[in-house]
Motif scaffolding. Structure first.
Motif, PDB file in Angstrom:
ATOM      1  N   ASP A 193       0.818  -1.210   0.000  1.00  0.00           N
ATOM      2  CA  ASP A 193       0.000   0.000   0.000  1.00  0.00           C
ATOM      3  C   ASP A 193       0.852   1.260   0.000  1.00  0.00           C
ATOM      4  O   ASP A 193       0.349   2.361   0.217  1.00  0.00           O
ATOM      5  N   LYS A 194       2.159   1.116  -0.232  1.00  0.00           N
ATOM      6  CA  LYS A 194       3.042   2.271  -0.256  1.00  0.00           C
ATOM      7  C   LYS A 194       2.877   3.020  -1.579  1.00  0.00           C
ATOM      8  O   LYS A 194       3.132   2.481  -2.656  1.00  0.00           O
ATOM      9  N   ALA A 195       2.446   4.273  -1.478  1.00  0.00           N
ATOM     10  CA  ALA A 195       2.192   5.069  -2.672  1.00  0.00           C
ATOM     11  C   ALA A 195       3.496   5.506  -3.340  1.00  0.00           C
ATOM     12  O   ALA A 195       4.481   5.815  -2.659  1.00  0.00           O
ATOM     13  N   VAL A 196       3.477   5.532  -4.651  1.00  0.00           N
ATOM     14  CA  VAL A 196       4.542   6.153  -5.435  1.00  0.00           C
ATOM     15  C   VAL A 196       4.009   7.528  -5.812  1.00  0.00           C
ATOM     16  O   VAL A 196       3.005   7.640  -6.508  1.00  0.00           O
ATOM     17  N   TRP A 197       4.648   8.590  -5.330  1.00  0.00           N
ATOM     18  CA  TRP A 197       4.080   9.929  -5.517  1.00  0.00           C
ATOM     19  C   TRP A 197       5.092  10.882  -6.132  1.00  0.00           C
ATOM     20  O   TRP A 197       6.295  10.599  -6.198  1.00  0.00           O
ATOM     21  N   GLY A 198       4.562  12.026  -6.593  1.00  0.00           N
ATOM     22  CA  GLY A 198       5.378  12.966  -7.345  1.00  0.00           C
ATOM     23  C   GLY A 198       6.511  13.595  -6.573  1.00  0.00           C
ATOM     24  O   GLY A 198       7.509  14.008  -7.165  1.00  0.00           O
ATOM     25  N   GLY A 199       6.401  13.677  -5.241  1.00  0.00           N
ATOM     26  CA  GLY A 199       7.473  14.263  -4.467  1.00  0.00           C
ATOM     27  C   GLY A 199       8.744  13.437  -4.515  1.00  0.00           C
ATOM     28  O   GLY A 199       9.849  13.979  -4.456  1.00  0.00           O
ATOM     29  N   SER A 200       8.599  12.128  -4.606  1.00  0.00           N
ATOM     30  CA  SER A 200       9.763  11.245  -4.692  1.00  0.00           C
ATOM     31  C   SER A 200      10.072  10.827  -6.121  1.00  0.00           C
ATOM     32  O   SER A 200      11.190  10.410  -6.425  1.00  0.00           O
ATOM     33  N   HIS A 201       9.072  10.938  -7.008  1.00  0.00           N
ATOM     34  CA  HIS A 201       9.243  10.569  -8.411  1.00  0.00           C
ATOM     35  C   HIS A 201       8.656  11.683  -9.290  1.00  0.00           C
ATOM     36  O   HIS A 201       7.599  11.517  -9.913  1.00  0.00           O
ATOM     37  N   PRO A 202       9.308  12.861  -9.333  1.00  0.00           N
ATOM     38  CA  PRO A 202       8.736  14.016 -10.038  1.00  0.00           C
ATOM     39  C   PRO A 202       8.543  13.812 -11.541  1.00  0.00           C
ATOM     40  O   PRO A 202       7.793  14.560 -12.163  1.00  0.00           O
ATOM     41  N   LYS A 203       9.188  12.799 -12.118  1.00  0.00           N
ATOM     42  CA  LYS A 203       8.977  12.532 -13.543  1.00  0.00           C
ATOM     43  C   LYS A 203       7.563  12.026 -13.819  1.00  0.00           C
ATOM     44  O   LYS A 203       7.136  11.972 -14.972  1.00  0.00           O
ATOM     45  N   MET A 204       6.844  11.662 -12.758  1.00  0.00           N
ATOM     46  CA  MET A 204       5.446  11.269 -12.936  1.00  0.00           C
ATOM     47  C   MET A 204       4.652  12.349 -13.648  1.00  0.00           C
ATOM     48  O   MET A 204       3.734  12.064 -14.428  1.00  0.00           O
ATOM     49  N   MET A 205       4.995  13.621 -13.373  1.00  0.00           N
ATOM     50  CA  MET A 205       4.235  14.733 -13.952  1.00  0.00           C
ATOM     51  C   MET A 205       4.526  14.939 -15.426  1.00  0.00           C
ATOM     52  O   MET A 205       3.930  15.795 -16.068  1.00  0.00           O
ATOM     53  N   GLY A 206       5.430  14.129 -15.978  1.00  0.00           N
ATOM     54  CA  GLY A 206       5.598  14.107 -17.422  1.00  0.00           C
ATOM     55  C   GLY A 206       4.499  13.322 -18.106  1.00  0.00           C
ATOM     56  O   GLY A 206       4.292  13.432 -19.315  1.00  0.00           O
ATOM     57  N   TRP A 207       3.789  12.511 -17.323  1.00  0.00           N
ATOM     58  CA  TRP A 207       2.646  11.748 -17.819  1.00  0.00           C
ATOM     59  C   TRP A 207       1.357  12.537 -17.613  1.00  0.00           C
ATOM     60  O   TRP A 207       1.262  13.366 -16.705  1.00  0.00           O
ATOM     61  N   GLU A 208       0.374  12.245 -18.450  1.00  0.00           N
ATOM     62  CA  GLU A 208      -0.931  12.902 -18.365  1.00  0.00           C
ATOM     63  C   GLU A 208      -2.008  11.832 -18.381  1.00  0.00           C
ATOM     64  O   GLU A 208      -1.859  10.799 -19.022  1.00  0.00           O
ATOM     65  N   ALA A 209      -3.089  12.065 -17.661  1.00  0.00           N
ATOM     66  CA  ALA A 209      -4.204  11.120 -17.626  1.00  0.00           C
ATOM     67  C   ALA A 209      -5.513  11.845 -17.910  1.00  0.00           C
ATOM     68  O   ALA A 209      -5.709  12.988 -17.484  1.00  0.00           O
ATOM     69  N   ALA A 210      -6.415  11.183 -18.620  1.00  0.00           N
ATOM     70  CA  ALA A 210      -7.713  11.776 -18.956  1.00  0.00           C
ATOM     71  C   ALA A 210      -8.736  10.655 -19.127  1.00  0.00           C
ATOM     72  O   ALA A 210      -8.398   9.540 -19.541  1.00  0.00           O
ATOM     73  N   TRP A 211      -9.969  10.979 -18.797  1.00  0.00           N
ATOM     74  CA  TRP A 211     -11.053  10.027 -19.053  1.00  0.00           C
ATOM     75  C   TRP A 211     -11.512  10.197 -20.500  1.00  0.00           C
ATOM     76  O   TRP A 211     -11.654  11.327 -20.977  1.00  0.00           O
ATOM     77  N   PRO A 212     -11.745   9.101 -21.216  1.00  0.00           N
ATOM     78  CA  PRO A 212     -12.214   9.217 -22.603  1.00  0.00           C
ATOM     79  C   PRO A 212     -13.519  10.000 -22.673  1.00  0.00           C
ATOM     80  O   PRO A 212     -14.361   9.896 -21.782  1.00  0.00           O
ATOM     81  N   THR A 218       9.909   4.948 -17.067  1.00  0.00           N
ATOM     82  CA  THR A 218      10.029   6.372 -17.390  1.00  0.00           C
ATOM     83  C   THR A 218      10.059   7.282 -16.178  1.00  0.00           C
ATOM     84  O   THR A 218      10.484   8.437 -16.280  1.00  0.00           O
ATOM     85  N   ILE A 219       9.605   6.804 -15.013  1.00  0.00           N
ATOM     86  CA  ILE A 219       9.618   7.664 -13.822  1.00  0.00           C
ATOM     87  C   ILE A 219      10.686   7.222 -12.818  1.00  0.00           C
ATOM     88  O   ILE A 219      10.734   7.728 -11.702  1.00  0.00           O
ATOM     89  N   ASP A 220      11.530   6.281 -13.240  1.00  0.00           N
ATOM     90  CA  ASP A 220      12.638   5.800 -12.390  1.00  0.00           C
ATOM     91  C   ASP A 220      12.133   5.144 -11.108  1.00  0.00           C
ATOM     92  O   ASP A 220      12.678   5.370 -10.017  1.00  0.00           O
ATOM     93  N   ALA A 221      11.089   4.333 -11.234  1.00  0.00           N
ATOM     94  CA  ALA A 221      10.572   3.579 -10.092  1.00  0.00           C
ATOM     95  C   ALA A 221      11.209   2.194 -10.117  1.00  0.00           C
ATOM     96  O   ALA A 221      10.700   1.268 -10.760  1.00  0.00           O
ATOM     97  N   GLU A 222      12.324   2.044  -9.419  1.00  0.00           N
ATOM     98  CA  GLU A 222      13.109   0.814  -9.495  1.00  0.00           C
ATOM     99  C   GLU A 222      12.351  -0.410  -8.993  1.00  0.00           C
ATOM    100  O   GLU A 222      12.600  -1.528  -9.449  1.00  0.00           O
ATOM    101  N   LYS A 223      11.436  -0.232  -8.054  1.00  0.00           N
ATOM    102  CA  LYS A 223      10.683  -1.365  -7.513  1.00  0.00           C
ATOM    103  C   LYS A 223       9.444  -1.695  -8.341  1.00  0.00           C
ATOM    104  O   LYS A 223       8.710  -2.633  -8.026  1.00  0.00           O
ATOM    105  N   GLY A 224       9.212  -0.921  -9.401  1.00  0.00           N
ATOM    106  CA  GLY A 224       8.024  -1.124 -10.215  1.00  0.00           C
ATOM    107  C   GLY A 224       6.820  -0.382  -9.664  1.00  0.00           C
ATOM    108  O   GLY A 224       6.886   0.220  -8.579  1.00  0.00           O
ATOM    109  N   VAL A 225       5.724  -0.411 -10.401  1.00  0.00           N
ATOM    110  CA  VAL A 225       4.499   0.259  -9.962  1.00  0.00           C
ATOM    111  C   VAL A 225       3.280  -0.584 -10.304  1.00  0.00           C
ATOM    112  O   VAL A 225       3.311  -1.408 -11.221  1.00  0.00           O
ATOM    113  N   GLU A 226       2.231  -0.365  -9.542  1.00  0.00           N
ATOM    114  CA  GLU A 226       0.906  -0.894  -9.852  1.00  0.00           C
ATOM    115  C   GLU A 226      -0.060   0.279  -9.901  1.00  0.00           C
ATOM    116  O   GLU A 226       0.032   1.208  -9.095  1.00  0.00           O
TER     117      GLU A 226
END
Length: 234
Positions: free
Chosen positions: A46-65, A102-110
């Motif tokens: 349940d450990k969140a991957v967030w922008g403060g530790s992985h700021p490259k996340m904000m290079g991604w964009e999300a939108a609902w179709p 792309t966000i340098d998350a070495e442990k992976g993400v879900e």
């Protein structure tokens, strides 16, 4: 106390990623429709991957179709766009691996739903954003603060923090309740486009001059629709 209008509406289908601009939206007890429903987590935890530790996340964009031309519709899975523009369905099997790469998350993400007890919307005042830029001697993007609502109102810069929690504030004729000022983390100091560049001066100013607050949280219980151009008043 003040009056003005809604200038921008934003939602962020995935926490930490850039979001999408709206013309209208539904807001209810769970917050703004489709906002921050999903998040990135370390696999199997349940450990969140967030922008403060992985700021490259904000290079991604999300939108609902888009659904039937209705900006506030939410159904199915969101679409995620990587920095180069390639689109991914939220349920595509290769997406977690590409995100992690792309966000340098070495442990992976879900990518999965975020647990929460209730929702709220974050409102930012243009006058405060402008004054912040004046004090720092450069333009400051409102997007750094990841607001749901950007308003232009006849309120002195930073005066929103003096409004008592529990005060009724109307948006589009609907009565919301002021919950509290938004206490900031380090996220606004990172480039909002994912450039992996940090503005430490901005972070220090918010802490030292604004008691580490920027923006206010509002809540409402029953479903209402608000749109760009609607009045705001308190």
């Amino acid at each position: 106390m003040f009056a003005g209008e809604i200038k921008e509406l934003w939602r962020y289908p995935v926490k930490g990623l850039r979001g999408e601009s709206l013309r209208s939206t539904v807001v209810d007890f769970d917050g703004l429709a489709g906002d921050r429903l999903l998040g990135l987590f370390e696999p199997g935890s349940d450990k969140a991957v967030w922008g403060g530790s992985h700021p490259k996340m904000m290079g991604w964009e999300a939108a609902w179709p888009a659904q039937c031309g209705c900006a506030d519709a939410v159904s199915g899975e969101p679409v995620l766009y990587e920095p180069g523009g390639a689109a991914w369905g939220g349920d595509e099997s290769g997406l977690p691996e590409r995100l992690a790469e792309t966000i340098d998350a070495e442990k992976g993400v879900e990518l999965r739903k975020v647990k929460r007890d209730y929702g709220r919307i974050l409102v930012v005042f243009e006058s405060s954003v402008r004054r912040l830029g004046e004090r720092l001697g450069r333009e400051v993007e409102a997007s750094r603060f990841r607001p749901n609502v950007v308003v232009d109102a006849d309120l002195e810069p930073y005066a929103e923090y003096g409004i008592e929690p529990g005060t009724a504030i109307t948006l589009g004729g609907h009565e919301f309740t002021l919950q509290k000022p938004c206490e900031r983390c380090v996220l606004p100091s990172w480039d909002p486009q994912g450039a992996n560049v940090r503005d430490k001066e901005l972070h220090k100013f918010i802490i030292n001059e604004l008691d580490n607050h920027f923006g206010i949280y509002l809540r409402i219980s029953d479903p209402v629709t608000i749109k760009v151009g609607d009045p705001i008043a308190a």
